[in-house]
Design a protein around this motif. Structure first.
Motif, PDB file in Angstrom:
ATOM      1  N   ASN A 250       0.819  -1.220   0.000  1.00 30.77           N
ATOM      2  CA  ASN A 250       0.000   0.000   0.000  1.00 30.77           C
ATOM      3  C   ASN A 250       0.846   1.260   0.000  1.00 30.77           C
ATOM      4  OD1 ASN A 250      -2.496  -1.377   0.046  1.00 30.77           O
ATOM      5  ND2 ASN A 250      -2.312  -1.677   2.266  1.00 30.77           N
ATOM      6  N   THR A 251       2.171   1.090   0.149  1.00 31.90           N
ATOM      7  CA  THR A 251       3.086   2.230   0.112  1.00 31.90           C
ATOM      8  C   THR A 251       4.189   1.953  -0.893  1.00 31.90           C
ATOM      9  OG1 THR A 251       4.415   1.336   1.934  1.00 31.90           O
ATOM     10  CG2 THR A 251       2.631   2.848   2.514  1.00 31.90           C
ATOM     11  N   LEU A 252       4.718   3.003  -1.497  1.00 31.05           N
ATOM     12  CA  LEU A 252       5.713   2.843  -2.550  1.00 31.05           C
ATOM     13  C   LEU A 252       7.036   2.309  -2.039  1.00 31.05           C
ATOM     14  CD1 LEU A 252       6.756   3.279  -5.447  1.00 31.05           C
ATOM     15  CD2 LEU A 252       7.199   5.679  -4.822  1.00 31.05           C
ATOM     16  N   THR A 253       7.501   2.801  -0.912  1.00 32.19           N
ATOM     17  CA  THR A 253       8.878   2.555  -0.493  1.00 32.19           C
ATOM     18  C   THR A 253       9.049   1.436   0.534  1.00 32.19           C
ATOM     19  OG1 THR A 253       8.682   4.316   1.156  1.00 32.19           O
ATOM     20  CG2 THR A 253       9.583   4.924  -0.991  1.00 32.19           C
ATOM     21  N   GLY A 254       8.052   0.582   0.695  1.00 33.46           N
ATOM     22  CA  GLY A 254       8.214  -0.515   1.638  1.00 33.46           C
ATOM     23  C   GLY A 254       6.933  -1.279   1.869  1.00 33.46           C
ATOM     24  N   GLY A 255       7.036  -2.318   2.708  1.00 36.64           N
ATOM     25  CA  GLY A 255       5.863  -3.090   3.081  1.00 36.64           C
ATOM     26  C   GLY A 255       5.385  -4.065   2.026  1.00 36.64           C
ATOM     27  N   TYR A 256       6.243  -4.418   1.076  1.00 36.63           N
ATOM     28  CA  TYR A 256       5.824  -5.329   0.006  1.00 36.63           C
ATOM     29  C   TYR A 256       5.697  -6.762   0.535  1.00 36.63           C
ATOM     30  CZ  TYR A 256       6.444  -1.605  -3.368  1.00 36.63           C
ATOM     31  OH  TYR A 256       6.322  -0.426  -4.061  1.00 36.63           O
ATOM     32  N   SER A 257       4.722  -7.453   0.018  1.00 33.56           N
ATOM     33  CA  SER A 257       4.362  -8.787   0.491  1.00 33.56           C
ATOM     34  C   SER A 257       5.362  -9.845   0.061  1.00 33.56           C
ATOM     35  CB  SER A 257       2.987  -9.164  -0.070  1.00 33.56           C
ATOM     36  OG  SER A 257       3.068  -9.271  -1.504  1.00 33.56           O
ATOM     37  N   LYS A 258       5.179 -11.033   0.601  1.00 32.35           N
ATOM     38  CA  LYS A 258       5.884 -12.182   0.071  1.00 32.35           C
ATOM     39  C   LYS A 258       5.451 -12.373  -1.379  1.00 32.35           C
ATOM     40  CE  LYS A 258       6.550 -14.695   4.405  1.00 32.35           C
ATOM     41  NZ  LYS A 258       8.023 -14.556   4.356  1.00 32.35           N
ATOM     42  N   PRO A 259       6.290 -12.990  -2.199  1.00 33.10           N
ATOM     43  CA  PRO A 259       5.952 -13.081  -3.619  1.00 33.10           C
ATOM     44  C   PRO A 259       4.881 -14.117  -3.913  1.00 33.10           C
ATOM     45  CG  PRO A 259       7.965 -14.276  -3.199  1.00 33.10           C
ATOM     46  CD  PRO A 259       7.601 -13.600  -1.901  1.00 33.10           C
ATOM     47  N   THR A 260       4.144 -13.885  -4.984  1.00 35.33           N
ATOM     48  CA  THR A 260       3.191 -14.862  -5.485  1.00 35.33           C
ATOM     49  C   THR A 260       3.936 -16.036  -6.113  1.00 35.33           C
ATOM     50  OG1 THR A 260       3.141 -13.871  -7.685  1.00 35.33           O
ATOM     51  CG2 THR A 260       1.580 -13.004  -6.043  1.00 35.33           C
ATOM     52  N   PRO A 261       3.234 -17.090  -6.477  1.00 32.33           N
ATOM     53  CA  PRO A 261       3.850 -18.106  -7.342  1.00 32.33           C
ATOM     54  C   PRO A 261       4.279 -17.470  -8.660  1.00 32.33           C
ATOM     55  CG  PRO A 261       1.824 -18.943  -6.360  1.00 32.33           C
ATOM     56  CD  PRO A 261       1.882 -17.476  -6.038  1.00 32.33           C
ATOM     57  N   PRO A 262       5.161 -18.110  -9.412  1.00 30.09           N
ATOM     58  CA  PRO A 262       5.634 -17.527 -10.671  1.00 30.09           C
ATOM     59  C   PRO A 262       4.497 -17.249 -11.653  1.00 30.09           C
ATOM     60  CG  PRO A 262       6.980 -19.412 -10.040  1.00 30.09           C
ATOM     61  CD  PRO A 262       5.816 -19.400  -9.112  1.00 30.09           C
ATOM     62  N   ILE A 263       4.628 -16.133 -12.385  1.00 30.37           N
ATOM     63  CA  ILE A 263       3.671 -15.842 -13.457  1.00 30.37           C
ATOM     64  C   ILE A 263       4.260 -16.220 -14.817  1.00 30.37           C
ATOM     65  CG2 ILE A 263       2.611 -13.994 -12.121  1.00 30.37           C
ATOM     66  CD1 ILE A 263       4.028 -11.978 -13.973  1.00 30.37           C
ATOM     67  N   THR A 264       5.524 -16.632 -14.832  1.00 29.92           N
ATOM     68  CA  THR A 264       6.171 -17.104 -16.053  1.00 29.92           C
ATOM     69  C   THR A 264       6.299 -18.620 -16.001  1.00 29.92           C
ATOM     70  OG1 THR A 264       8.303 -16.599 -15.014  1.00 29.92           O
ATOM     71  CG2 THR A 264       7.399 -14.981 -16.547  1.00 29.92           C
ATOM     72  N   GLY A 265       6.677 -19.225 -17.125  1.00 30.20           N
ATOM     73  CA  GLY A 265       6.636 -20.672 -17.256  1.00 30.20           C
ATOM     74  C   GLY A 265       7.942 -21.394 -16.990  1.00 30.20           C
ATOM     75  N   ALA A 266       8.070 -22.568 -17.602  1.00 26.65           N
ATOM     76  CA  ALA A 266       9.212 -23.452 -17.366  1.00 26.65           C
ATOM     77  C   ALA A 266      10.398 -23.055 -18.237  1.00 26.65           C
ATOM     78  CB  ALA A 266       8.805 -24.895 -17.632  1.00 26.65           C
ATOM     79  N   TYR A 267      10.845 -21.838 -18.049  1.00 24.88           N
ATOM     80  CA  TYR A 267      12.011 -21.286 -18.731  1.00 24.88           C
ATOM     81  C   TYR A 267      12.573 -20.218 -17.803  1.00 24.88           C
ATOM     82  CZ  TYR A 267       8.004 -18.342 -19.851  1.00 24.88           C
ATOM     83  OH  TYR A 267       6.851 -17.601 -19.748  1.00 24.88           O
ATOM     84  N   TRP A 268      13.798 -19.801 -18.024  1.00 32.41           N
ATOM     85  CA  TRP A 268      14.390 -18.751 -17.199  1.00 32.41           C
ATOM     86  C   TRP A 268      14.012 -17.393 -17.776  1.00 32.41           C
ATOM     87  CZ3 TRP A 268      19.964 -20.364 -15.346  1.00 32.41           C
ATOM     88  CH2 TRP A 268      19.839 -21.529 -14.570  1.00 32.41           C
ATOM     89  N   ALA A 269      13.532 -16.510 -16.928  1.00 32.10           N
ATOM     90  CA  ALA A 269      13.038 -15.195 -17.364  1.00 32.10           C
ATOM     91  C   ALA A 269      13.618 -14.108 -16.478  1.00 32.10           C
ATOM     92  CB  ALA A 269      11.512 -15.156 -17.303  1.00 32.10           C
TER      93      ALA A 269
END
Length: 313
Positions: free
Chosen positions: A226-245
């Motif tokens: 909810n704020t630009l400079t901090g407080g970001y959540s744990k990451p979601t599962p990947p939104i990309t596939g079975a390749y390196w991105a």
């Protein structure tokens, strides 16, 4: 006959009006680099966000002259409220600062400036993939990037490539001359690089690369705050596939969010699309970039800016 003439005039006026509207529409511009970034800034444009054409015969607009090895990797460009374009980039694989320059037209650039954002950390190894976000409420720019400081985050030491164990850091500035102290932006216990942030209503959405090598991740995920400079959540599962991105950059095209990224081991660009920033569809087969495009950033510019670039101004 009279009715036909009236209809003709109406269609002519409507056509001229539509053409004027179209000429004022924004177009998409993509900043990128080639190979190792040794020759500088490359630009491409698109009218629809899917099919891209190189500008300047795919030759560089700027030759890098600062940093340990004088590279211009990961170029990020945004346009400020005064219409000035601001660019930051990676100047070297191992350096304690980033590059900065500005331009009014994207063709002619200011003197290149080295910003020593990690000079206060004696053991810092690098400053990779810097990006800029303009905070409208505070009228301030935030510059953020990835750095490894050996021993700073011991739990994830050894899980990345060689000696690297990155976290995201940031500074703020109003004029690109004076800067705040460097602060930690994102640490959720894993090796992270290539973050890019967009604002969606009142939420800040960070797209990031999980740089974990052991066990391998090398994918794009999302964190929210909810704020630009901090407080970001744990990451979601990947939104990309079975390749390196790596190197995500984001645009809203119509009703969809499109995330472009570098399938760097496959040597081509990829993309995923979502209407809700939650459910993602791979559309890599629908995009077309100039051969050799490496990751960078996408922005919208006026057609007048594009026209000047196409004229060689």
């Amino acid at each position: 006959m009279k009715n036909s003439l009236i209809l003709f005039v109406f269609l002519l006026i409507h056509s001229l009006s539509w053409g004027q509207t179209q000429s004022n529409e924004d177009v998409y511009l993509f900043s990128s680099f080639r190979d190792n970034g040794q020759d500088g800034l490359h630009l491409a444009y698109s009218l629809d966000g899917y099919s891209w054409k190189a500008l300047n015969d795919d030759k560089s607009y700027v030759t890098p002259v600062i940093g340990n090895t004088k590279l211009m990797r990961d170029p990020c460009i945004i346009q400020g409220p005064d219409k000035t374009f601001h660019m930051v980039w990676t100047v070297s694989w191992n350096d304690k600062g980033i590059g900065y320059a500005n331009s009014k037209d994207l063709a002619n650039w200011s003197e290149q400036q080295f910003i020593p954002v990690m000079a206060h950390e004696p053991t810092a190894l690098n400053c990779w993939a810097p990006e800029i976000f303009y905070d409208e409420a505070k009228k301030t720019y935030m510059i953020y990037w990835a750095t490894t400081i050996p021993g700073r985050f011991p739990k994830s030491e050894g899980a990345g490539d060689e000696k690297y164990n990155h976290r995201m850091y940031y500074v703020t500035t109003k004029d690109f001359k004076t800067f705040s102290d460097t602060q930690l932006l994102y640490d959720q216990g894993f090796n992270v690089i290539d973050a890019t942030i967009v604002k969606n209503q009142d939420e800040y959405v960070m797209f990031l690369k999980d740089e974990t090598r052991t066990p391998p991740q090398k994918n794009i995920r999302i964190a929210r705050s909810n704020t630009l400079t901090g407080g970001y959540s744990k990451p979601t599962p990947p939104i990309t596939g079975a390749y390196w991105a790596e190197g995500p950059t984001v645009a809203k095209i119509g009703q969809n969010w499109v995330v472009y990224f570098d399938k760097y081991t496959n040597k081509k660009m990829g993309a995923v699309q979502s209407a809700d920033l939650t459910n993602w569809t791979d559309i890599s087969d629908k995009i077309d970039f100039p051969t050799g495009t490496r990751h960078g950033t996408i922005i919208k510019v006026s057609k007048s800016v594009l026209n000047n670039l196409m004229k060689g101004k």
